[in-house]
Scaffold this active site. Sequence first.
Site, mmCIF file in Angstrom:
data_model
loop_
_atom_site.group_PDB
_atom_site.id
_atom_site.type_symbol
_atom_site.label_atom_id
_atom_site.label_comp_id
_atom_site.label_asym_id
_atom_site.label_seq_id
_atom_site.Cartn_x
_atom_site.Cartn_y
_atom_site.Cartn_z
ATOM 1 N N LEU A 1 0.814 -1.220 0.000
ATOM 2 C CA LEU A 1 0.000 0.000 0.000
ATOM 3 C C LEU A 1 0.846 1.268 0.000
ATOM 4 O O LEU A 1 1.908 1.338 0.614
ATOM 5 C CB LEU A 1 -0.922 -0.007 1.224
ATOM 6 N N HIS B 1 -3.528 4.260 -2.319
ATOM 7 C CA HIS B 1 -4.489 3.356 -1.683
ATOM 8 C C HIS B 1 -5.132 4.034 -0.454
ATOM 9 O O HIS B 1 -6.327 3.934 -0.229
ATOM 10 C CB HIS B 1 -3.803 2.075 -1.206
ATOM 11 N N GLN C 1 -5.420 -12.400 -12.591
ATOM 12 C CA GLN C 1 -5.259 -11.215 -13.433
ATOM 13 C C GLN C 1 -3.826 -11.028 -13.915
ATOM 14 O O GLN C 1 -3.519 -10.060 -14.595
ATOM 15 C CB GLN C 1 -5.776 -9.954 -12.727
ATOM 16 N N SER D 1 2.161 4.028 -7.572
ATOM 17 C CA SER D 1 1.908 2.637 -7.951
ATOM 18 C C SER D 1 2.800 1.734 -7.112
ATOM 19 O O SER D 1 3.946 2.099 -6.803
ATOM 20 C CB SER D 1 2.230 2.441 -9.437
ATOM 21 N N ARG E 1 4.246 -0.693 -8.127
ATOM 22 C CA ARG E 1 5.372 -1.108 -8.970
ATOM 23 C C ARG E 1 6.443 -0.012 -9.083
ATOM 24 O O ARG E 1 7.528 -0.283 -9.603
ATOM 25 C CB ARG E 1 4.879 -1.492 -10.367
HETATM 26 P P1 AMP Z 1 -3.947 -2.288 -6.688
HETATM 27 O O1 AMP Z 1 -3.467 -2.643 -5.342
HETATM 28 O O2 AMP Z 1 -2.888 -1.798 -7.600
HETATM 29 O O3 AMP Z 1 -4.816 -3.366 -7.300
HETATM 30 O O4 AMP Z 1 -4.918 -1.050 -6.497
HETATM 31 C C1 AMP Z 1 -6.007 -1.108 -5.619
HETATM 32 C C2 AMP Z 1 -6.870 0.090 -5.854
HETATM 33 O O5 AMP Z 1 -6.111 1.277 -5.624
HETATM 34 C C3 AMP Z 1 -7.405 0.197 -7.297
HETATM 35 O O6 AMP Z 1 -8.727 0.660 -7.260
HETATM 36 C C4 AMP Z 1 -6.483 1.204 -7.918
HETATM 37 O O7 AMP Z 1 -7.069 1.907 -9.002
HETATM 38 C C5 AMP Z 1 -6.241 2.126 -6.738
HETATM 39 N N1 AMP Z 1 -5.013 2.908 -6.921
HETATM 40 C C6 AMP Z 1 -3.776 2.429 -7.167
HETATM 41 N N2 AMP Z 1 -2.910 3.449 -7.320
HETATM 42 C C7 AMP Z 1 -3.633 4.589 -7.189
HETATM 43 C C8 AMP Z 1 -3.309 5.989 -7.262
HETATM 44 N N3 AMP Z 1 -2.086 6.402 -7.517
HETATM 45 N N4 AMP Z 1 -4.311 6.872 -7.072
HETATM 46 C C9 AMP Z 1 -5.583 6.456 -6.817
HETATM 47 N N5 AMP Z 1 -5.943 5.156 -6.737
HETATM 48 C C10 AMP Z 1 -4.983 4.245 -6.929
#
Ligand code: AMP
Length: 286
Positions: free
Chosen positions: A36, A40, A64, A188, A190
Site C-alpha cells: 500500500l 491506496h 489477473q 503505484s 510497482r
Molecule cells: P492495486 O493494489 O494496484 O490493485 O490497487 C487497488 C486500488 O487502488 C485500485 O482501485 C487502484 O485503481 C487504486 N489505486 C492504485 N494506485 C492509485 C493511485 N495512484 N491513485 C488512486 N488510486 C490508486
Amino acid sequence: MIEPSIVRTQNALRGQVWEWRGYGETIAFVPTMGALHAGHLSLVNLAKKKADRVIVSIFVNPTQFAPGEDFENYPRAEKEDVAKLASVGCDLVYVPRKGSMYRAHHATHIKVGGVAENLETDHRPTFFDGVALVVTKLLNRAAPDIAIFGEKDYQQLATIRRLVDDLDMPIKIIGAPIARDEYGLALSSRNQYFDEDGLFKARQMNKIMYSCAARLSGGADIANGTTAAEKALIDAGYSDIDYVSVACAESLEIAKSGTIEKPMRLLIAAHCEGVRLIDNCAVNPA
Ligand code: AMP
C-alpha cells in the site's frame, strides 16, 4: 490509533459485516493487492467519508496476471500494510487465505465486453477476466454498500461499473482521483521497482500526457497529438509504447482522429526500464 481487525475467512468477514449491519451501519469496501501507498490510503480516506465502516482487502490475485508477468515477485508487505491502514482508521482488513479464493473445483469465468475491450485488453488479453472474477467474489463476500476504485486504473473502473450494473449487484461504485508524487508520477506499488534513473524517466510520462491533453483541448488533431506524445515518450527513454489513446470518457470508444468535441480521456501505457506504467487524464473540449 485503533488497530483494524484482520480476518482471513469468509465466515469471519460475513459475521463482522452482519454485526455492523445490525447496528444500522453502512459499509465501504476498498479492494487492493497490498504493497500500500498513499494512493491506496486516499481511497480509504474517501471511503471513511462515505460510510460508517471501511473494509480493505489485500489479495494478490493470480487470475489477473498472465504467465511471465510479475505475480511471484509482486511486492507483499502485510505487516506494513496493516500499520498504514491503522493510521487512516480502516476498521477491518480482509486477507483471504491462500487457496481459499480459487478452490480446486473452480470453473466459473466472467467476461465483460464493451468498455473492457481494446486498450489494456489488446496487451493483457485475460487481465479484465481476472479482475472481474475476483471483484465479483470479493463483493459477494463483503456485501458492502459502496466500493471504491481508483481512476488510476481508468478502464478497470469502467469495467467494474459495467459488471456491477449488468449483474444487478446492489453496490454503489465510486471512483477516486489519481494520487501522484510531487513530480506528478501516479503512485503505484510497482514504482518501487525503479532505480533513480528509472524514476526520473517514469516522471516524464505525466508531463508528456498533460501537454498532449492541453494540445488536444486546444483543438489539435487526435492522431497528430497522440503520435507526438508517443515520440516524446520514446525520446524520454521509454522502450515500448503499448498505447497512447483518446477514448470517450464514458463508453471508452476510441477516437483515432478528429478533434475533441465531448469529454474524453487520454490513456497511456508504456514500458520504462522494464516496468509497465499506465496513466490517464481528462481531455475536454475548449
Ligand atoms: P492495486 O493494489 O494496484 O490493485 O490497487 C487497488 C486500488 O487502488 C485500485 O482501485 C487502484 O485503481 C487504486 N489505486 C492504485 N494506485 C492509485 C493511485 N495512484 N491513485 C488512486 N488510486 C490508486
